[in-house]
Write a protein that holds these residues in place. Structure first.
Motif, mmCIF file in Angstrom:
data_model
loop_
_atom_site.group_PDB
_atom_site.id
_atom_site.type_symbol
_atom_site.label_atom_id
_atom_site.label_comp_id
_atom_site.label_asym_id
_atom_site.label_seq_id
_atom_site.Cartn_x
_atom_site.Cartn_y
_atom_site.Cartn_z
ATOM 1 N N PRO A 1 0.817 -1.227 0.000
ATOM 2 C CA PRO A 1 0.000 0.000 0.000
ATOM 3 C C PRO A 1 0.847 1.273 0.000
ATOM 4 C CG PRO A 1 -0.835 -1.542 1.642
ATOM 5 C CD PRO A 1 0.426 -2.135 1.098
ATOM 6 N N TYR A 2 2.066 1.204 0.526
ATOM 7 C CA TYR A 2 2.872 2.415 0.650
ATOM 8 C C TYR A 2 4.092 2.416 -0.280
ATOM 9 C CZ TYR A 2 -0.274 2.982 4.520
ATOM 10 O OH TYR A 2 -1.419 3.098 5.258
ATOM 11 N N SER B 1 -1.503 6.769 -2.295
ATOM 12 C CA SER B 1 -0.837 5.824 -1.401
ATOM 13 C C SER B 1 -1.714 5.487 -0.204
ATOM 14 C CB SER B 1 0.465 6.474 -0.915
ATOM 15 O OG SER B 1 1.111 5.677 0.032
ATOM 16 N N GLY B 2 -1.494 4.288 0.352
ATOM 17 C CA GLY B 2 -2.107 3.974 1.635
ATOM 18 C C GLY B 2 -3.238 2.973 1.560
ATOM 19 N N SER B 3 -3.971 2.866 2.654
ATOM 20 C CA SER B 3 -5.131 1.991 2.701
ATOM 21 C C SER B 3 -6.277 2.652 1.948
ATOM 22 C CB SER B 3 -5.544 1.763 4.154
ATOM 23 O OG SER B 3 -6.044 2.963 4.699
ATOM 24 N N GLU C 1 -7.561 5.665 3.760
ATOM 25 C CA GLU C 1 -6.697 6.842 3.626
ATOM 26 C C GLU C 1 -6.882 7.504 2.258
ATOM 27 O OE1 GLU C 1 -2.773 5.809 6.341
ATOM 28 O OE2 GLU C 1 -3.109 4.599 4.543
ATOM 29 N N LEU D 1 -9.808 -2.586 -3.046
ATOM 30 C CA LEU D 1 -10.980 -3.153 -2.362
ATOM 31 C C LEU D 1 -10.627 -4.508 -1.746
ATOM 32 C CD1 LEU D 1 -14.605 -3.014 -2.920
ATOM 33 C CD2 LEU D 1 -13.669 -5.291 -3.333
ATOM 34 N N LEU D 2 -9.941 -5.348 -2.520
ATOM 35 C CA LEU D 2 -9.607 -6.690 -2.019
ATOM 36 C C LEU D 2 -8.803 -6.614 -0.734
ATOM 37 C CD1 LEU D 2 -8.679 -8.785 -5.172
ATOM 38 C CD2 LEU D 2 -10.903 -8.214 -4.215
ATOM 39 N N ALA D 3 -7.922 -5.631 -0.656
ATOM 40 C CA ALA D 3 -7.025 -5.550 0.498
ATOM 41 C C ALA D 3 -7.656 -4.825 1.673
ATOM 42 C CB ALA D 3 -5.738 -4.841 0.077
ATOM 43 N N SER D 4 -8.861 -4.316 1.501
ATOM 44 C CA SER D 4 -9.483 -3.517 2.564
ATOM 45 C C SER D 4 -10.280 -4.392 3.521
ATOM 46 C CB SER D 4 -10.415 -2.471 1.950
ATOM 47 O OG SER D 4 -11.116 -1.814 2.992
ATOM 48 N N PRO D 5 -10.179 -4.126 4.822
ATOM 49 C CA PRO D 5 -11.015 -4.859 5.783
ATOM 50 C C PRO D 5 -12.468 -4.373 5.777
ATOM 51 C CG PRO D 5 -9.551 -3.334 6.938
ATOM 52 C CD PRO D 5 -9.208 -3.235 5.481
ATOM 53 N N LEU D 6 -12.778 -3.287 5.067
ATOM 54 C CA LEU D 6 -14.157 -2.790 5.023
ATOM 55 C C LEU D 6 -14.986 -3.634 4.057
ATOM 56 C CD1 LEU D 6 -13.679 1.099 4.797
ATOM 57 C CD2 LEU D 6 -13.831 -0.343 6.831
ATOM 58 N N THR D 7 -16.249 -3.899 4.407
ATOM 59 C CA THR D 7 -17.145 -4.571 3.467
ATOM 60 C C THR D 7 -17.527 -3.579 2.369
ATOM 61 O OG1 THR D 7 -19.147 -3.828 4.588
ATOM 62 C CG2 THR D 7 -18.155 -5.890 5.377
ATOM 63 N N PRO D 8 -18.042 -4.083 1.248
ATOM 64 C CA PRO D 8 -18.498 -3.168 0.192
ATOM 65 C C PRO D 8 -19.522 -2.162 0.715
ATOM 66 C CG PRO D 8 -18.359 -5.396 -0.658
ATOM 67 C CD PRO D 8 -18.082 -5.494 0.806
ATOM 68 N N ILE E 1 -17.718 0.505 2.539
ATOM 69 C CA ILE E 1 -17.013 1.406 1.608
ATOM 70 C C ILE E 1 -18.016 2.389 0.993
ATOM 71 C CG2 ILE E 1 -15.760 1.490 -0.589
ATOM 72 C CD1 ILE E 1 -14.584 -1.311 0.224
ATOM 73 N N LYS F 1 -18.726 -9.940 -9.920
ATOM 74 C CA LYS F 1 -18.289 -8.540 -9.821
ATOM 75 C C LYS F 1 -19.484 -7.592 -9.894
ATOM 76 C CE LYS F 1 -14.108 -9.684 -9.324
ATOM 77 N NZ LYS F 1 -13.519 -9.576 -7.974
ATOM 78 N N ARG G 1 3.084 6.338 -5.123
ATOM 79 C CA ARG G 1 2.784 5.172 -4.286
ATOM 80 C C ARG G 1 3.386 5.308 -2.901
ATOM 81 N NH1 ARG G 1 1.091 0.322 -6.739
ATOM 82 N NH2 ARG G 1 1.207 0.355 -9.009
#
Lengths: 598, 598
Positions: free
Chosen positions: A458-459, B11-13, B16, B36-43, B46, B84, B249
């Motif tokens: 990510p960074y 850059s970032g999550s 962020e 999105l795949l790397a995020s702990p948030l559900t759709p 988000i 998708k 990045r």
């Protein structure tokens, strides 16, 4: 053969460059003009410094835009050359590099070029100097080695020869047959040979040359093939490195010079000019050693993974943990890094530990003391470029010193053998020494280097490259972050092979271990990409197991949380040959989520 | 028009990235799948986060390798697409990007591609989703926008349109006439417009695209020309940035998003979609302000240079020093950097200070408080990306607030006017924001940016780029080091123009000032390159004056030693237009020699 290096290849002041070249074992240097101009030392002082350091000055370089110009321009060029020849006498340098012109006034006239180069050589001869004429790949009218040679041949002057440069020749995409003309040049007319490699990039050749060159064996050129052709001519001058590289410009000169000299030693071996001790390819991983100021957190993870503490070192605060064939040493001695638990050493099973160490030493790897304490088994060990200590081991082989014998068995038995072993070790490399690390593992250990891959953190963007032995029982993944200061890299880890990652993950969790949480979105995407047997996908999602597939098989893997700078991976590879790079961005993002301060 | 940015540009999550995009003023985002795949948030989370931040989700991207494949492969692709589309409904995203295929099994069959894309659009329509088909510059069979459009047109499906991407179109070296076909596409069939610029590099287009894109106005593409063509079609979707860049990045998302949004504001002004306050080009340098914890060392240098302390601020510990038209403020107030004396602010003479500040604010420059203390003149000021404060001044213009009136004259008179003025200011830029700095000075201040040049420092390669006003009375040289942590850069300086650098250097030396010592080798080389009048060369060597020449004239210059992070240069430019980049490596090496610890 004699070895030499252009001062432009190294970082720092001229004094720092000369010192580094000498310490790394070079016989001579090419003095790059700008390094001299910027130096507070007089030419006589530079000459004296080189003599003190045991270095000859093999080349002064470069002179540019000399030939095939109008007469008044050429007169000015001769005046400039006279100044430089006087300077070279003060330096005691007797060969000068002349690059084919890129001057806008230069004409496409080989006869004029030959005539003017001949006049230059006349002047040089008065000073006892030889002129080596080289075709720049982007030269205005002369851009190939054979064209440059035709001009030199036409001039027919004893003080005029050619300089061959592997970058300028091979960057033009030369076919093997294009190199055949080299053997027609009389060796005594090849006044100099400059060597550089480069990654195969499709880009403007001038930018490629100025920023991305690397040492032979670190790029994609067949530098050895070219050198073979040159040797065929009878050339007996130095093998000299001229490498323009943005990373080397910033790196400390000392390690870069060692890396550079190692590349020439390996090149000489490849072309049959030298016979260092043969490589002894490791046949397995004897152990991985963690150092830590506090054994408790890592012991908890090892225990949950199923490792048993099977032995303790007789005289040092080092525990041996075993799970099947995987052995991990936990060292609470004084060398633990301030930032916590780290991977400090690797034991490699070696058919000939002493031979492996002899080769490493011949290739300039720092040799470590064989015996750390009087009662210990004497072990051959060297340091890798990232500081990791590599022990060449002969575990339980009667005729050899045995590291295991330094340990006293503890109360615990190891678990069932064969279920687990170390699949691979992942090491974070210092940013300035990634190419060096690859060459080191290839040449010193005789491992095979796979292709480099980019991994999105990510960074920033990371690079990763694996080195392996033929049967895959030794696999080391070398990673490097996006920038010199990158503190986002969590790549140092120990991957444990298992036949059943689901069972292993469950056992670990039931024993109180914490696996890295993987986002649900990853599993939704997995379901879109692949069809799984009933319940399989749900199991992966429940446990946080990642999945990948290549042409050879399937890959299932999961991660423990990080302890200090180290984490563990459980991997089940059913034929799969990679390292799960596809899943690395998800893993890295998940690790960032758990970092303190985020 | 609405503005949008792809999450991959920051850059970032994911959190962020969304926060940074919202704060910078974007209306929407493209969600890059890997984020999105790397995020702990559900759709759903988000979607809620975006709504809270005032962001629409304008695009979900990318879908790859869909079309022109065998039937069984396509069936798998539709299955993947259904997943998708379900996800997109959870996100409330109604447009998906489909990139032209690079799949090895894909065939060169436009009819099949149209048929399969039409089937995909059927499925998308069930979910209320539109498919935007885009030609990748390296697409296997479809690599141009007009080819992609022909396929979309042939499919004739209401839920299928095209996506235009400035990088993919302009990276193919398109001539202006190649863009004319854009206006034949009905605007309502252009479902999306992605914008990126790039430096003009001759390199593999895939690598160029993935690592070197930049924001519009920071590269060499005519992005505005392309946008004009697209607007002509009646397109009314968002202007959206999709920029893959290795530097972005790593950079903090917040400033990058501001830089990004500024680029779109300027682009909209260029194509006539927006009319921010017009640029007010500065007409001179009113002052440069140094902050220091200890005024003594810098006062000594100023005194030796001939500056007189002519005034003191009424209420703050700030002295005004003058020499001719050069004015320097020395501030010992609280904001001095820990690492010593630094250049903190620049006063720019402005025909309309308030107008200049209005433009700066409209282009997202942080506006600083107009009045620092109750009795002070209210001055318009903004912060540049490197933190330098820029004051828009109207020195001694009766109708305007006058910074000079805050100062009380001291006992000293200024020297002869007109002999000296500030020639240029050199500022070191934060590594991650070099392109941003150039765009800022161009767009906010209306300065002209010259070409970027590489400068070899002994410990790495620097880049330098000058921005100037039309008559050269404002010149700022922006420099950046080789790496994020580069501490080798000594580029922050104040250059003072003089008609007679020899006299000025002598006066400085006689007054006890210390000039930077330049190596004798530099002068030997100078004698080889140029012929000088009798005694001229000897004078330069004696004093440490450097020399350069361009097509417009000669340049003579010398440097003081460094105080804190700042040094002074004396320059005599007789028509010469550059900044002595030719001599910079020698200067940098000489500065390293004097550094403590070397």
């Amino acid at each position: 053969m004699r070895t030499s290096i252009a001062t432009v290849s190294l970082s720092g002041s001229l004094t720092e460059k000369l010192t580094a070249a000498s310490r790394a074992g070079f016989d001579g240097v090419e003095i790059f003009e700008n390094d001299l101009l910027a130096s507070p030392l007089t030419p006589e002082e530079i000459r004296g410094r080189c003599a003190d350091l045991g270095l000859t000055i093999d080349l002064y370089q470069p002179m540019r835009d000399i030939e095939a110009v109008p007469a008044d321009e050429f007169a000015r060029n001769l005046r400039r050359a006279r100044h430089k020849f006087e300077l070279m006498r003060r330096l005691d340098a007797d060969t000068v590099l002349v690059c084919s012109t890129v001057h806008p006034l230069a004409v496409d006239d080989d006869a004029l070029a030959a005539e003017q180069l001949s006049q230059l050589a006349d002047l040089a001869q008065e000073f006892g100097i030889r002129v080596a004429y080289e075709a720049l790949a982007w030269g205005r009218h002369v851009s190939t080695y054979d064209h440059a040679w035709r001009i030199v041949e036409a001039a027919g002057h004893p003080a005029l020869g050619t300089c061959l440069d592997s970058f300028h020749i091979l960057s033009r995409g030369s076919e093997p047959k294009d190199l055949e003309g080299i053997v027609d040049i009389p060796g005594e007319k090849i006044f100099f040979l400059q060597l550089a490699d480069a990654p195969l990039l499709a880009m403007d050749v001038l930018q490629w040359s100025r920023h991305y060159r690397c040492f032979p064996g670190q790029g994609g050129f067949d530098v050895a093939g070219l050198v073979r052709h040159v040797l065929h001519t009878g050339y007996d001058g130095p093998l000299s490195l001229e490498v323009f590289n943005d990373v080397f410009r910033q790196a400390e000169a000392g390690p870069t010079a060692v890396d550079a000299h190692r590349s020439l030693l390996v090149l000489q071996e490849t072309v049959g000019l030298a016979t260092p001790p043969a490589p002894v390819v490791p046949t397995g991983v004897a152990f991985a050693e963690l150092v830590t100021p506090d054994a408790e957190p890592v012991s908890a993870v090892l225990g949950a993974l199923g490792f048993a503490r099977t032995a303790r070192h007789r005289s040092k605060p080092v525990d041996l943990w075993e799970l099947g064939e995987a052995r991990i040493l936990v060292n609470t001695g004084g060398s633990a890094r301030r930032d916590g638990t780290g991977l400090a050493a690797i034991g490699l099973e070696s058919p000939d530990p002493a031979g492996a160490a002899r080769r490493a030493e011949a290739l300039l790897a720092p040799v470590l003391p064989r015996r750390r304490a009087p009662q210990d088994a004497p072990l051959d060990a060297v340091a890798a470029p990232d500081g990791t200590e590599l022990f060449f081991c002969a575990t339980n082989r009667p005729e050899q010193p045995n590291w295991r014998a330094d340990f006293t068995d503890a109360e615990h038995e190891a678990g069932a053998p064969g279920v687990h072993r170390i699949d691979h070790l992942a090491l974070t490399q210092p940013w300035h020494h990634f190419d060096e690390a690859t060459l080191f593992h290839r040449s010193v250990l005789g491992l095979h280097a796979q292709e480099s891959v980019d991994v999105a953190d990510p960074y920033g963007l990371m690079r990763s490259r694996a080195v392996t032995n033929p049967d895959g029982s030794v696999r080391i993944a070398l990673s490097v972050g996006a920038a010199p200061t990158d503190d986002t890299v969590h790549a140092q880890h120990i991957a444990l092979a298992t036949d059943d990652v689901v069972a292993a993950a469950r056992r670990y969790r039931e024993a109180g271990g914490r696996l890295l949480p993987i986002p649900a979105n990853y599993y939704d995407d997995l379901a879109a990409r692949y069809e799984f047997a009933d319940g399989e996908w749900e199991t992966y999602r429940e446990l946080g197991i990642l999945y990948d597939r290549d042409a050879y098989g399937e890959f299932r893997h999961c991660y423990t949380v990080t302890v200090g700078r180290v984490f563990f991976e459980l991997v089940q590879r059913d034929g799969y040959r990679g390292y799960g790079a596809q899943n690395a961005p998800v893993r890295l993002a998940a690790q960032h989520v758990l970092r303190p301060g985020r």
